[in-house]
Design an enzyme around this catalytic site. Structure first.
Site, short mmCIF file in Angstrom:
data_model
loop_
_atom_site.label_atom_id
_atom_site.label_comp_id
_atom_site.label_asym_id
_atom_site.label_seq_id
_atom_site.Cartn_x
_atom_site.Cartn_y
_atom_site.Cartn_z
N ARG A 52 6.15 5.70 2.62
CA ARG A 52 5.18 6.88 2.71
C ARG A 52 4.11 6.27 3.75
O ARG A 52 3.47 6.95 4.83
CB ARG A 52 4.37 6.88 1.36
CG ARG A 52 2.92 7.72 1.63
CD ARG A 52 2.44 8.02 0.46
NE ARG A 52 1.77 9.49 0.81
CZ ARG A 52 2.13 10.60 0.25
NH1 ARG A 52 2.79 10.72 -0.76
NH2 ARG A 52 1.28 11.77 0.43
N LEU A 57 0.99 -1.23 -0.22
CA LEU A 57 -0.05 -0.05 -0.12
C LEU A 57 0.90 1.13 0.22
O LEU A 57 1.67 1.36 0.71
CB LEU A 57 -0.78 -0.23 1.39
CG LEU A 57 -2.03 -0.73 1.39
CD1 LEU A 57 -2.59 -0.70 2.84
CD2 LEU A 57 -3.11 -0.78 0.51
N HIS A 58 0.54 2.13 -0.77
CA HIS A 58 1.36 3.56 -0.71
C HIS A 58 0.31 4.68 -1.09
O HIS A 58 0.91 5.84 -0.85
CB HIS A 58 2.65 3.43 -1.45
CG HIS A 58 2.45 3.55 -3.02
ND1 HIS A 58 2.01 2.09 -3.73
CD2 HIS A 58 2.39 4.58 -3.99
CE1 HIS A 58 2.01 2.75 -5.07
NE2 HIS A 58 2.34 4.23 -5.11
N ARG A 59 -0.42 4.44 -1.74
CA ARG A 59 -1.43 5.58 -2.44
C ARG A 59 -1.95 6.51 -1.11
O ARG A 59 -2.46 5.89 -0.20
CB ARG A 59 -2.73 4.95 -2.98
CG ARG A 59 -2.68 4.17 -3.94
CD ARG A 59 -2.66 5.00 -5.36
NE ARG A 59 -1.91 4.27 -6.44
CZ ARG A 59 -1.10 4.75 -7.18
NH1 ARG A 59 -0.68 5.93 -7.22
NH2 ARG A 59 -0.49 3.84 -8.14
N ASP A 103 -2.34 -1.61 -3.82
CA ASP A 103 -2.96 -0.18 -4.38
C ASP A 103 -1.91 0.17 -5.65
O ASP A 103 -2.13 1.51 -6.19
CB ASP A 103 -3.27 0.87 -3.63
CG ASP A 103 -2.18 1.32 -2.52
OD1 ASP A 103 -1.15 0.77 -2.93
OD2 ASP A 103 -2.43 2.17 -1.85
#
Ligand code: UD1
Length: 372
Positions: free
Chosen positions: A244, A209-211, A284
């Site tokens: 992030r 996940l990073h969005r 994502d």
């Protein structure tokens, strides 16, 4: 012809690698040579987000590193522009080549456009139709000022035409990210990462996940982690943590009851091995939707939209959004063996970069370009 190739962030590296390779081979084999160089903006700078990929993919060391690093979007974009303009004025390229949809892509394209340098955009025309995604803005704006647009799937052609891009600028060449995957699949099998992480082939899932829309909002992040926890009770999950996401995952206070193993971001070859050996992937990321489609690994995309519809229509990708109920339900279907037939999208055959170079030197061989 003198091309400045630009990279900045992690997903750019696997896209530029085959292009650099194809340019080098072109110059070795033919009398007409293309001058080219590589500029790294430094948007991603951690060893594990950048250097590891240059090593794994044997990308030549950048000729110039702008070293911009992290900042707000405006500061980062402005800093890249200021530094890249100086490079362009000094090096006087005829073309710049940008890939994907990160801040470095639009920043350098904008500089080139103001200096009347031709812009080549690789992976043009993808649209999520979600303007709250920073990448969507980067895509739309980069395409609007590009002169040569290379597309990975046919949906991109309609998107570009709708936005007024002339047909003769658009070339359907396939997917450079898949060039890299096919080239490294066998080499990646030699990685020892499954043993190191105590993972058993087909007996774990991978999540990434990073969005910003998923990891910056604590309510959504918690909901996603609640689903991962529940799934991990049935199947262990490996979660390589993007910088992030790390900040906000740390704030969840390790409040995990399931069987999730966190690790640092993995290099290209290790991640390819981990993905290939997994039962399914939850992500994502944009690129992983494409890579799992080619590997035939089911992919649950934790978003409500995708700019890569071919991965849903023909590949292994299912959009599951961010609600626990749906994410868990779709994971359970996979665990019960319910999966879809999938096929490899057209021209995702490992030759996209060759086609790009052929078109750039204006001798398209067997190239199914849309405007041919
Ligand atoms: C960027 C791209 C995104 C891409 C992703 C892949 C934009 C708008 N976004 O998002 O499209 O999918 O890369 O990773 O360009 N950081 C580090 N080390 C690094 C780089 C970043 O610690 O090497 C941290 C910094 O705190 C930074 C944050 O990660 O503020 C976000 O980095 P940034 O490059 O701004 O965006 P990404 O979320 O990585």
């Amino acid at each position: 012809m003198k091309i400045i190739n630009v990279v900045g962030a992690r997903p750019n590296f696997m896209k530029i690698a085959p292009i650099m390779d194809a340019l080098m081979k072109h110059n070795q084999l033919l009398t007409s040579s293309i001058k080219y160089m590589l500029v790294h903006t430094g948007q991603h700078y951690d060893e594990k987000m950048s250097k590891l990929f240059f090593d794994d993919l044997r990308i030549p060391k950048p000729d110039i590193d702008l070293g911009v690093g992290s900042a707000s979007h405006a500061e980062q974009t402005a800093e890249i522009m200021k530094k890249f303009e100086k490079v362009c004025l000094r090096e006087k390229p005829t073309h710049i080549l940008v890939v994907g949809d990160v801040n470095s892509t639009i920043a350098c394209a904008l500089v080139a456009s103001k200096l009347s340098i031709k812009i080549i955009h690789v992976e043009a025309g993808l649209r999520s139709f979600d303007r709250s995604m920073p990448e969507e803005i980067n895509r739309v704006l980069t395409d609007a000022i590009s002169d040569i647009l290379f597309i990975t799937e046919k949906s991109a052609e309609q998107n570009l035409k709708r936005e007024g891009v002339s047909k003769d600028k658009i070339f359907f060449v396939g997917n450079v990210m898949i060039d890299t995957l096919l080239k490294h699949k066998e080499i990646a099998e030699k990685s020892d990462i499954l043993n190191e992480l105590h993972l058993e082939r087909q007996n774990y899932a991978v999540a990434t996940l990073h969005r910003p829309s998923n990891v910056d909002d604590p309510v959504i992040l918690r909901e996603i982690f609640n689903s991962l926890n529940e799934i991990s009770i049935k199947l262990p999950i490996l979660f390589p943590v993007h910088p992030r996401a790390k900040i906000n995952i740390d704030k969840l206070n390790g409040d995990f009851i399931g069987n999730i193993t966190f690790c640092d971001p993995l290099g290209y070859l290790d991640f390819l091995k981990v993905m290939s050996g997994s039962r399914f992937v939850l992500t994502d990321s944009g690129g992983i939707q494409e890579e799992t489609t080619v590997l035939g690994i089911p992919c649950l995309t934790i978003r409500n939209n995708t700019e890569r519809p071919v991965t849903v229509l023909q590949g292994t990708n299912i959009l599951v959004g961010t609600k626990k109920e749906i994410i868990v339900q779709e994971a359970e279907k996979i665990l019960k063996g319910i999966t879809r037939e999938n096929k490899i999208p057209e021209l995702w055959d490992g030759k996209a970069a060759e086609r790009i170079v052929d078109i750039l030197v204006s001798s398209p061989k067997e190239t199914k370009s849309l405007n041919a």
